[in-house]
Motif scaffolding. Structure first.
Motif, mmCIF file in Angstrom:
data_model
loop_
_atom_site.group_PDB
_atom_site.id
_atom_site.type_symbol
_atom_site.label_atom_id
_atom_site.label_comp_id
_atom_site.label_asym_id
_atom_site.label_seq_id
_atom_site.Cartn_x
_atom_site.Cartn_y
_atom_site.Cartn_z
ATOM 1 N N GLN A 114 73.167 7.922 63.711
ATOM 2 C CA GLN A 114 71.761 8.279 63.939
ATOM 3 C C GLN A 114 71.528 8.672 65.399
ATOM 4 O O GLN A 114 70.801 9.617 65.697
ATOM 5 C CB GLN A 114 70.854 7.104 63.543
ATOM 6 C CG GLN A 114 69.384 7.459 63.536
ATOM 7 C CD GLN A 114 69.072 8.567 62.547
ATOM 8 O OE1 GLN A 114 69.224 8.389 61.346
ATOM 9 N NE2 GLN A 114 68.664 9.735 63.048
ATOM 10 N N ALA A 115 72.160 7.917 66.305
ATOM 11 C CA ALA A 115 72.024 8.222 67.737
ATOM 12 C C ALA A 115 72.519 9.633 68.010
ATOM 13 O O ALA A 115 71.897 10.412 68.753
ATOM 14 C CB ALA A 115 72.793 7.204 68.578
ATOM 15 N N LYS A 116 73.645 9.970 67.397
ATOM 16 C CA LYS A 116 74.225 11.312 67.566
ATOM 17 C C LYS A 116 73.258 12.381 67.037
ATOM 18 O O LYS A 116 73.001 13.387 67.699
ATOM 19 C CB LYS A 116 75.562 11.382 66.821
ATOM 20 C CG LYS A 116 76.247 12.742 66.854
ATOM 21 C CD LYS A 116 77.506 12.679 65.972
ATOM 22 C CE LYS A 116 78.109 14.051 65.722
ATOM 23 N NZ LYS A 116 78.742 14.613 66.929
ATOM 24 N N ALA A 117 72.721 12.134 65.832
ATOM 25 C CA ALA A 117 71.812 13.108 65.218
ATOM 26 C C ALA A 117 70.579 13.330 66.097
ATOM 27 O O ALA A 117 70.181 14.478 66.351
ATOM 28 C CB ALA A 117 71.398 12.638 63.823
ATOM 29 N N LEU B 164 81.689 5.394 71.072
ATOM 30 C CA LEU B 164 81.052 6.269 72.065
ATOM 31 C C LEU B 164 81.772 7.613 72.088
ATOM 32 O O LEU B 164 81.153 8.673 72.192
ATOM 33 C CB LEU B 164 81.088 5.634 73.461
ATOM 34 C CG LEU B 164 80.134 4.466 73.706
ATOM 35 C CD1 LEU B 164 80.428 3.797 75.046
ATOM 36 C CD2 LEU B 164 78.679 4.941 73.659
ATOM 37 N N GLN B 165 83.110 7.554 71.968
ATOM 38 C CA GLN B 165 83.898 8.792 71.981
ATOM 39 C C GLN B 165 83.779 9.540 70.656
ATOM 40 O O GLN B 165 83.482 10.724 70.626
ATOM 41 C CB GLN B 165 85.361 8.476 72.292
ATOM 42 C CG GLN B 165 85.539 8.114 73.760
ATOM 43 C CD GLN B 165 86.811 7.337 74.040
ATOM 44 O OE1 GLN B 165 87.572 7.006 73.121
ATOM 45 N NE2 GLN B 165 87.049 7.013 75.305
ATOM 46 N N ARG B 166 83.993 8.795 69.550
ATOM 47 C CA ARG B 166 84.008 9.439 68.230
ATOM 48 C C ARG B 166 82.688 10.128 67.927
ATOM 49 O O ARG B 166 82.652 11.215 67.365
ATOM 50 C CB ARG B 166 84.338 8.396 67.152
ATOM 51 C CG ARG B 166 84.239 8.914 65.723
ATOM 52 C CD ARG B 166 85.138 8.121 64.775
ATOM 53 N NE ARG B 166 84.951 6.685 64.857
ATOM 54 C CZ ARG B 166 84.222 5.977 63.981
ATOM 55 N NH1 ARG B 166 83.608 6.580 62.984
ATOM 56 N NH2 ARG B 166 84.127 4.666 64.108
ATOM 57 N N PHE B 167 81.560 9.498 68.280
ATOM 58 C CA PHE B 167 80.258 10.081 67.967
ATOM 59 C C PHE B 167 79.716 10.941 69.114
ATOM 60 O O PHE B 167 78.654 11.542 68.982
ATOM 61 C CB PHE B 167 79.255 8.978 67.605
ATOM 62 C CG PHE B 167 79.554 8.299 66.288
ATOM 63 C CD1 PHE B 167 79.079 8.820 65.091
ATOM 64 C CD2 PHE B 167 80.329 7.151 66.244
ATOM 65 C CE1 PHE B 167 79.348 8.203 63.876
ATOM 66 C CE2 PHE B 167 80.618 6.528 65.038
ATOM 67 C CZ PHE B 167 80.133 7.050 63.853
ATOM 68 N N ALA B 168 80.431 10.945 70.232
ATOM 69 C CA ALA B 168 79.996 11.713 71.418
ATOM 70 C C ALA B 168 78.548 11.396 71.788
ATOM 71 O O ALA B 168 77.719 12.283 71.967
ATOM 72 C CB ALA B 168 80.186 13.213 71.174
ATOM 73 N N VAL B 169 78.262 10.092 71.861
ATOM 74 C CA VAL B 169 76.924 9.634 72.228
ATOM 75 C C VAL B 169 76.980 9.095 73.656
ATOM 76 O O VAL B 169 77.849 8.294 73.979
ATOM 77 C CB VAL B 169 76.465 8.512 71.260
ATOM 78 C CG1 VAL B 169 75.214 7.827 71.775
ATOM 79 C CG2 VAL B 169 76.243 9.060 69.862
ATOM 80 N N PRO B 170 76.084 9.555 74.551
ATOM 81 C CA PRO B 170 76.060 8.991 75.909
ATOM 82 C C PRO B 170 75.751 7.489 75.855
ATOM 83 O O PRO B 170 74.871 7.066 75.100
ATOM 84 C CB PRO B 170 74.921 9.745 76.600
ATOM 85 C CG PRO B 170 74.630 10.929 75.746
ATOM 86 C CD PRO B 170 75.045 10.581 74.352
ATOM 87 N N ALA B 171 76.464 6.717 76.663
ATOM 88 C CA ALA B 171 76.309 5.252 76.625
ATOM 89 C C ALA B 171 74.875 4.820 76.904
ATOM 90 O O ALA B 171 74.415 3.804 76.389
ATOM 91 C CB ALA B 171 77.252 4.615 77.641
ATOM 92 N N GLU B 172 74.136 5.634 77.684
ATOM 93 C CA GLU B 172 72.754 5.254 78.022
ATOM 94 C C GLU B 172 71.834 5.268 76.794
ATOM 95 O O GLU B 172 70.714 4.783 76.861
ATOM 96 C CB GLU B 172 72.209 6.180 79.114
ATOM 97 C CG GLU B 172 71.889 7.560 78.594
ATOM 98 C CD GLU B 172 72.038 8.663 79.639
ATOM 99 O OE1 GLU B 172 72.924 8.549 80.496
ATOM 100 O OE2 GLU B 172 71.280 9.623 79.555
ATOM 101 N N LEU B 173 72.304 5.847 75.689
ATOM 102 C CA LEU B 173 71.479 5.868 74.480
ATOM 103 C C LEU B 173 71.771 4.674 73.571
ATOM 104 O O LEU B 173 71.222 4.576 72.470
ATOM 105 C CB LEU B 173 71.684 7.173 73.701
ATOM 106 C CG LEU B 173 71.217 8.444 74.423
ATOM 107 C CD1 LEU B 173 71.391 9.671 73.534
ATOM 108 C CD2 LEU B 173 69.746 8.315 74.857
ATOM 109 N N ILE B 174 72.636 3.785 74.019
ATOM 110 C CA ILE B 174 72.986 2.609 73.207
ATOM 111 C C ILE B 174 72.620 1.329 73.949
ATOM 112 O O ILE B 174 72.908 1.165 75.138
ATOM 113 C CB ILE B 174 74.490 2.593 72.866
ATOM 114 C CG1 ILE B 174 74.891 3.858 72.084
ATOM 115 C CG2 ILE B 174 74.854 1.320 72.082
ATOM 116 C CD1 ILE B 174 74.282 4.011 70.705
#
Ligand code: C2E
Ligand code: MG
Ligand code: MG
Ligand code: MG
Length: 278
Positions: free
Chosen positions: A100-103, A135-145
């Motif tokens: 969801q974060a990625k989307a 974090l790598q697999r979904f390519a989500v910036p850590a600041e969004l988690i």
């Protein structure tokens, strides 16, 4: 006759605890197949910055519809923790939240997702590796988690707990202490925890508009957080009167029915588009 009465009430007690046990067994068994049956959904509850009245983050809360019947996480999470099922369930929750974060990130919505982590998950040796990998697999910036962890989960093995927090913090993840004030009672540990935020438990917030003692507690927690350089959020805010007090106490954020109940992803997007109405 007296003996009879005692027998009857004992019998009733026995029957009730028997039913409770059967219910727990039913839940424990049904949990085992609930992932395959796609019975879990993540809901999202907005968190508002008090100063700007903007929504910058949300808490992910799991919902279980067991053949249409809603079962509360307050009921099944403790059972899942006890049975060990919380580990595969926790993986599902992390994968779903990261997806969801990625989307949302790809849609250009700047929303941080706060994920609840149970003690059993937090104390797994490979917990940090699992976060790093996602974090790598979904390519989500850590600041969004953001991760919400209880004091007791960290204090289970303090030295290990602090090293996990340190590693997560190095990754750039935000860390909050959930249900603050209800668990471990020593405040000394707070200095040693590399966390960003305290979440005041809703039991202190519930009556704070009218109860002077709850007001004193909430104010003290807000001041403590400020003195330690931590952000502070109040959960379970249902009334404007509570928000007014929290504003007075320099609380940073609120979460609660005043703003919105936890809602599915599409409703959350609609909520964001509309903005806060007060
Ligand atoms: P929590 O993490 O402290 O979550 C806050 C709870 O307060 C949620 O209950 C939320 O729906 C509820 N809440 C929010 N605003 C209000 C309000 O204004 N008034 C009232 N009365 N309640 C409010 P929920 O969703 O039933 O979850 C209960 C607990 O179950 C959570 O407490 C958390 O400990 C656990 N839980 C829920 N989802 C997850 C999850 O994905 N993973 C893990 N490990 N635990 C979860
Ligand atoms: Mg939480
Ligand atoms: Mg909480
Ligand atoms: Mg709670």
């Amino acid at each position: 006759e007296e003996a009879d009465k005692r027998n009857t009430s004992y019998g009733l007690f026995d029957q009730q605890s028997g039913e409770k046990h059967a219910r727990r067994m039913h839940i424990a068994r049904s949990l085992e197949t609930a992932i395959e049956k796609q019975q879990f959904v993540l809901y999202f509850q907005p968190k508002m910055k008090i100063k700007s009245h903007t929504i910058d983050s949300c808490e992910c809360l799991i919902r279980w519809f067991d053949d249409g019947e809603f079962i509360s996480p307050a009921q099944f999470i403790p059972i899942a923790e006890h049975s060990g099922f919380i580990l595969p369930l926790g993986e599902w929750i992390l994968d779903t939240a990261f997806a969801q974060a990625k989307a949302w990130h790809e849609q250009g919505l700047h929303i941080r997702l706060a994920i609840n982590i149970s003690a059993r998950q937090f104390t797994q040796q490979d917990f940090v590796a699992g976060i790093k990998e996602r974090l790598q697999r979904f390519a989500v910036p850590a600041e969004l988690i953001e991760l919400e962890i209880t004091e007791t989960a960290i204090m289970d093995d303090e030295e290990f707990g602090i090293s996990v927090l340190q590693a997560l913090s190095t990754l750039g993840i935000s860390l909050s202490i959930d249900d603050f004030g209800t668990g471990y009672s020593s405040l000394g540990y707070l200095q040693r925890f590399p966390v960003n935020k305290l979440k005041i438990d809703q039991s202190f917030v519930r009556n704070m508009a009218s109860d002077k003692r709850d007001q004193a507690l909430v104010l003290s927690i807000c001041q403590l957080a400020k003195n330690l350089g931590l952000d502070i959020i109040a959960e379970g805010v249902e009334e404007h009167a509570q928000l007014e007090k929290l504003k007075e106490y320099n609380c940073d954020q609120i979460q609660g029915y005043l703003l919105s109940r936890p809602i599915p992803a599409d409703e959350f997007e609609a909520f964001l588009a509309k903005g806060v109405s007060f």
